[in-house]
Each structure stands twice: as C-alpha cells, then as structure tokens.
Design an enzyme around this catalytic site. Sequence first.
Site, mmCIF file in Angstrom:
data_model
loop_
_atom_site.group_PDB
_atom_site.id
_atom_site.type_symbol
_atom_site.label_atom_id
_atom_site.label_comp_id
_atom_site.label_asym_id
_atom_site.label_seq_id
_atom_site.Cartn_x
_atom_site.Cartn_y
_atom_site.Cartn_z
ATOM 1 N N ASP A 174 0.852 -1.194 0.000
ATOM 2 C CA ASP A 174 0.000 0.000 0.000
ATOM 3 C C ASP A 174 0.884 1.239 0.000
ATOM 4 O O ASP A 174 1.787 1.364 0.831
ATOM 5 C CB ASP A 174 -0.904 0.006 1.242
ATOM 6 C CG ASP A 174 -1.955 1.095 1.112
ATOM 7 O OD1 ASP A 174 -2.765 1.026 0.166
ATOM 8 O OD2 ASP A 174 -1.948 2.045 1.935
ATOM 9 N N ASP B 31 7.755 -20.940 -36.927
ATOM 10 C CA ASP B 31 7.294 -22.311 -36.688
ATOM 11 C C ASP B 31 5.989 -22.531 -37.440
ATOM 12 O O ASP B 31 5.396 -21.579 -37.976
ATOM 13 C CB ASP B 31 7.121 -22.568 -35.170
ATOM 14 C CG ASP B 31 7.430 -24.024 -34.823
ATOM 15 O OD1 ASP B 31 7.037 -24.920 -35.602
ATOM 16 O OD2 ASP B 31 8.064 -24.277 -33.787
ATOM 17 N N PHE C 124 9.590 -24.486 -42.556
ATOM 18 C CA PHE C 124 10.948 -24.190 -43.021
ATOM 19 C C PHE C 124 11.409 -25.088 -44.168
ATOM 20 O O PHE C 124 12.460 -24.886 -44.733
ATOM 21 C CB PHE C 124 11.963 -24.082 -41.884
ATOM 22 C CG PHE C 124 12.034 -25.211 -40.888
ATOM 23 C CD1 PHE C 124 12.117 -26.526 -41.293
ATOM 24 C CD2 PHE C 124 12.058 -24.920 -39.527
ATOM 25 C CE1 PHE C 124 12.210 -27.552 -40.366
ATOM 26 C CE2 PHE C 124 12.155 -25.941 -38.590
ATOM 27 C CZ PHE C 124 12.227 -27.266 -39.023
HETATM 28 C C1 LIG Z 1 3.004 8.343 -5.609
HETATM 29 C C2 LIG Z 1 2.734 7.410 -6.756
HETATM 30 C C3 LIG Z 1 1.807 6.411 -6.651
HETATM 31 N N1 LIG Z 1 1.542 5.576 -7.713
HETATM 32 C C4 LIG Z 1 0.514 4.509 -7.628
HETATM 33 O O1 LIG Z 1 -0.448 4.813 -6.665
HETATM 34 C C5 LIG Z 1 -1.142 3.636 -6.286
HETATM 35 C C6 LIG Z 1 -1.318 3.668 -4.792
HETATM 36 O O2 LIG Z 1 -2.496 3.034 -4.444
HETATM 37 P P1 LIG Z 1 -2.558 1.688 -3.611
HETATM 38 O O3 LIG Z 1 -3.805 1.658 -2.850
HETATM 39 O O4 LIG Z 1 -1.287 1.486 -2.849
HETATM 40 O O5 LIG Z 1 -2.577 0.567 -4.736
HETATM 41 P P2 LIG Z 1 -3.685 0.304 -5.845
HETATM 42 O O6 LIG Z 1 -3.247 0.877 -7.154
HETATM 43 O O7 LIG Z 1 -5.051 0.686 -5.376
HETATM 44 O O8 LIG Z 1 -3.590 -1.265 -6.006
HETATM 45 P P3 LIG Z 1 -3.919 -2.380 -4.882
HETATM 46 O O9 LIG Z 1 -2.601 -2.909 -4.467
HETATM 47 O O10 LIG Z 1 -4.741 -3.404 -5.586
HETATM 48 O O11 LIG Z 1 -4.646 -1.741 -3.737
HETATM 49 C C7 LIG Z 1 -0.258 2.498 -6.685
HETATM 50 O O12 LIG Z 1 -0.868 1.823 -7.782
HETATM 51 C C8 LIG Z 1 1.019 3.169 -7.141
HETATM 52 O O13 LIG Z 1 1.632 2.421 -8.187
HETATM 53 C C9 LIG Z 1 2.221 5.730 -8.910
HETATM 54 O O14 LIG Z 1 1.976 4.996 -9.894
HETATM 55 N N2 LIG Z 1 3.187 6.719 -8.998
HETATM 56 C C10 LIG Z 1 3.464 7.564 -7.983
HETATM 57 O O15 LIG Z 1 4.348 8.442 -8.140
#
Ligand SMILES: Cc1cn([C@@H]2O[C@H](COP(=O)(O)OP(=O)(O)OP(=O)(O)O)[C@@H](O)[C@H]2O)c(=O)[nH]c1=O
Length: 678
Positions: A88, A545, A573
Amino acid sequence: MVLCPVIGKLQHKRVVLASASPRRQEILSNAGLRFEVVPSRFKEKLHKASFATPYAYAVETAKQKALEVAGRMHQKDLRAPDVVIGADTIVAVGAMILEKPVDKQDAYRMLSRLNGKEHSVFTGVAIVHCCSKDGRLDTEVSEFYEETTVKFSELSEELLWEYINSGEPMDKAGGYGIQALGGMLVEYVHGDFLNVVGFPLNHFCKELARLYYPPRPADLRRVRHDSIPAVDTFENLSDSEAGGADPGQSAKGGRGGEQADGDRSQAPRALDAALNGADSRPRFPTGLLELMDGFKASKSREVGLECWPCGRLWDPAALLAGQQVDGGPQDTSCLQGRPGLPMADHADQAGVCWGSWSKCHPPPPKVLFTACKLKLFDVLKDQGPLQAVDVARKLSTCAGRTEQLLDVCAALGLLEKTRRGYSNTEVATLHLVSDGEHSLQGVAEYNDAHVWGVFTRLGLAVREGAEQTRGALGAMEEERLSQSRELTLQFMRAKHSLSKLTAHHVATAFDLSRFASACDLGGCTGILARELAQEYPRLQVTVFDLPEVTELSGGFQRGGRQTERIRFVPGDFFKDSLPEADLYVLSRMLQDWPDDKLHKLLSRISSSCKPGGGLLVAEAAAEEEGASQSPRLRTLSAGQPRSPDEHRRLLQRHGFQDVRVARAGDLLCVVLGTRAAP
Ligand SMILES: Cc1cn([C@@H]2O[C@H](COP(=O)(O)OP(=O)(O)OP(=O)(O)O)[C@@H](O)[C@H]2O)c(=O)[nH]c1=O
C-alpha cells in the site's frame, strides 16, 4: 543474469501479488519474479486516526490486502498459495495521509497541498507465507515499510489543472505519477524511486534475504544493529551452495533448514562462488531425463533378450506387452535373489535388456508417467508426507497398488519414504509437480502418450527389418502433425519445459552481440527467443514455426520488456521462404530429421543467410567421436547425437566457415558457423 538470487528463492513457490497496481506488477516481473495477480478486495478504509504514524497505516493496509487474498484463495480451492505479497502506497504531508483522489477536485486539493513542498511517500509491504494443514490456513506475516522524500516545484494553477486533465492523477496516491508526466512536477527525490512508484524493490529483496538466509553464527558477531542486512549482503548470496533456508522449514526446525545452516557454518560463503553461481536455475535434471527417456536408447539397440535380474529369455514381440504391466499382477519373483537391490540399479541395466526387464516389472519410465498422470507429486507437494492409504484415498486408487507405485517411486529417488509417510524429493518438487516453473510434466505426458507407443513398435520393426529408428520417429512426427490441436499442445508443453532448462545455455554459449537479428527456426513457444532477447538488448528475434504452433504459442507467453523484440511468424521451413535474419538458430532440431531432410534444411538456411551471417546449432552432445549412445537430452528427438567434429563438417558442407563448437551446460553441444561469401 540474476542480480538478486534471493528472488530465485520464490521461484518454486506459488507466489501471488495481491494488487491491481500495474506498476507493482511491472516492478516485480522486471525483477524476475514469477507470480499470479489476484487483486485484493480489502476496502482501504482503516481508521487513520487510530494509527500512531502514517506508515503504520500503510503497513496494516498492505497486510490486510494480502491476508484477504490468502483467505479467499484458500477458501476457494482449499489450497492457499505459498506466498502472498500485499502493498500500500500513501503520500504523507506531516500527519495527513493522502491516498488516491476520488475526483478531479480531490486531485486538485491534494496537488495544491504538495505544491512547492517536501512530502513523504510510504509504501507498506506484507509478505505472507501460507500453509494449509487439515483444511486450515496458517499464515506467517513479515511486514516492513519504506519512506522516500519528494519535493514538488512551485507550480501554477494552470499547470496543475493541465496535469489533472491529463487523467494521470486518478489512480495514484497523492494524485501524481512520478514515473510519467508527474515526473515533471518533481524537483528532487531522496530515497528509493521505485518506492514512490509503488513498490520498494530493494527493501523487498533485503527482507527476503533476511527471511531466507538467516545470519550465520559467524555473521552475528559483526552484524549491525539494524534488522536489515547491509546492502551488499543479499546480492552476493548464492542458491547453488545449498545455502538457503525456507522460512517455513526453519521455523519448524525442518531438515532443509538444519542442513543449510550446518553447511554454512562449516564453509564460509565464498564471494566468488556466490557471484559465479548466483543463478537460480536448477541443475540440469540429467537422471530424471534419462529415466523419462532411457527407453528410447534401449529400445533402439534391443538385441539382448536376457533379463538381467532373472535370466529369462523373451521374444521381442513380447516387448509390446511391456505396456500392460502397470495395471496387472506383478511377477517380482526374479528380484528375490537380490534383496535390497535398489530398483534404480535394475533400471541402469535396462539399457541392455530393457524389454525383458519391463516384462517382469513395471518399467521405470512407465512408473514415472503413471505417477505424473495420477498427479501423485501434486498431492504430496500440498499435503505430504502422507501414508500410502491416504495417498490412495486422495487419488481414488487401490491402496495396495498405490503403495507399490509409491515404493517404486521411492526406489527411483523420486520420493522419500520415512515413518511419517511419503514425500517428494527435491527433484520431484522441482520437476514433477505440475505447476512448477521447471516442471517436466509436459515431457512425461508427451513421452507417455506418444513416444512410448512408437518405441514399443520399434522392437517389432527391427525384427522384421521394416523400419529404422528414424523411420519410426518420422512416423511419430507425421502422426503428431496430422493429429489434433491437443496433441500439438502436448508437444509444445513438452518442448517448452525442456527449453526452459536449456535456453540459457544455448543463448550464452557464444557472444552473439554482433548480430542485430536472429531467427529461431522451429522456435515453438519462444523460450529461446526470450532468453536471446534478454541476453542481447538490441537483438530482434523472430520465432518461425508451423502455423498450428504459432497460433497456440500465445498461451505460453508472459509479459516483460523483451517481448517487444520478439515476433512469431508462421511457416514451414521446408517450403516457405525463411524470414530474413543475421543469425539463424536451430535448437535441438537437427536430430529430428533423416539425412535428406536435414541437408535440405541446412541448404535452405545457407541460401538465406547473408555472408558474415551466422548459424547457431544446439544439440544433445555426443560424448566423443562416434559415441552416440547417451539418451541424455534425446527427449523429443529422433536420431543420434553428433560429435563436435560431425557438427563442424555438417556446417562446413553447407557453406559455413570458422565453425566453433562449445559444450554448454554439460549436456549440450552448441555450434556457431559464419556464412562464407559464395
Ligand atoms: C506516488 C505514486 C503512486 N503511484 C501509484 O499509486 C497507487 C497507490 O495506491 P494503492 O492503494 O497502494 O494501490 P492500488 O493501485 O489501489 O492497487 P492495490 O494494491 O490493488 O490496492 C499504486 O498503484 C502506485 O503504483 C504511482 O503509480 N506513482 C506515484 O508516483
């Protein structure tokens, strides 16, 4: 190359990423981790004020995400994965936690708070080790967090709105994505960049190292007082030195853990060995392949008809009946004169009088194939050790016969038998469990269903002088092509699993960086193409292939950056024009064809190859000039291995010069020739 061998510790485990975040998936798959993705359904609404720090909130949320997935998967098929990873990411400005914006206004509020200031990005990670016993799920959770400081520039309202309208902020904590357009908003970053993107890979590897390589007594004296190993420790750990403990095993004080610790305290971990052996690929399972495959060699030179254990004589035609023994009553009387002699020793003799041996006893490959077909190794992987009656109950088989089967598997070194029951040996866990990364189940399945049949006809064929080995195998090939999609898939699965074991050796036997493009002829599911693309970052690879193969190859692909440089082209081939390439590759192809076809194929390659271009051939290695009896690696191949000199002459005959030969991975002979100017 595996930079972090500790990632390889998860290689033979069923790993699940409990996250829908595409960034996390990419970070982990780029690191070489194999996993399934099962997004968590845990609602991210823990009471923030009840946490002393923002990171405690992130860690708890990560843990709940992972536990939800473990519990759901366990309930669904009563079988939890081995490891579930949850994460998270939050943005914290002081004590205030920012998650993903719910709408544009929310994104605006967040970005305005970050504007011109420093903030922290925390990612909490939970690694949950699961184990199901008696229908109950046990979990062990390791958790940690990483903090990165990010500073935003002073940004105008206009720019903020332009960014919001790009749509990028919506699925990202704090309303920005540092890896894309959001990178332009950032003045500096202190700490792990990937932590901001969503997953602290470096800290994750350290955590795995901590879990899988507990410190040796000698290290304890000089360990630093933080719980995280120094940065240089995990990169230098080697899997090949039997050094890794399984956290589950060490927690339970199991044999693997004890052994590993014992080894380590005696021999200091050599940096050299670690660096050179830092490869999580398993050793080549020579013995197992010989067991799966040995019947070809023995059938091919089946003239001795005296059964070694009992001295009985058998008619070659009776060889056909060898197949019937696995269900019927066994005549083991001839073994009685040699009590305690392991079955494997009998199998060793099988090269001399295999057919008659198989008439007396279930032939070892058949035992192996039957055990695979019954999913015996899968049951033991999940629930072992088990007594024979319990195995029989789980497989719905006859208890007496199951015990015989288990005993033979134990004698062949596939199972371990103790007072607690039967369990898989390491080789079975690695190669005979159906969903393992290096599973050879596909080979067992194909050999059992098709190759066995062809070779049992061979005895008769030789006796009547009707066909030669290659003829029989040619018939097999024709049969393969004329039959169903399932048969093609079976063949592909077999080839896929074998290629996984050999591709790296083939790709690295010579430095191929001078070639800009390569064409793998008969490249099947593209395993070698992938390895080539991985080793040579500018190489474009074509897999050529048959249409029925390329059509099905999609099912074998997994993502990754290399895939962009690989394309699949359908064709034959022998008939169609070959795709243009600087380097043509024939991996374990030549042995499949009788001489006329072999020369036709090589001359077609020779005419397509530009002067200076190359031909790379990889085949099972013959031991020395003229010695061509080893069944090693002959799986799925028809003919006899050639010696290095035979290969050299073959390529020279077709216009290739400067032919170099290398032994690769002990069992392969890899040959590289350069096309001479005509
Ligand atoms: C600061 C920052 C965050 N993120 C994204 O923010 C989501 C956080 O949300 P999360 O709740 O931790 O995750 P989620 O996306 O909801 O997925 P899940 O793990 O299923 O809860 C994640 O995606 C991260 O990559 C970026 O891609 N770039 C950045 O610079």
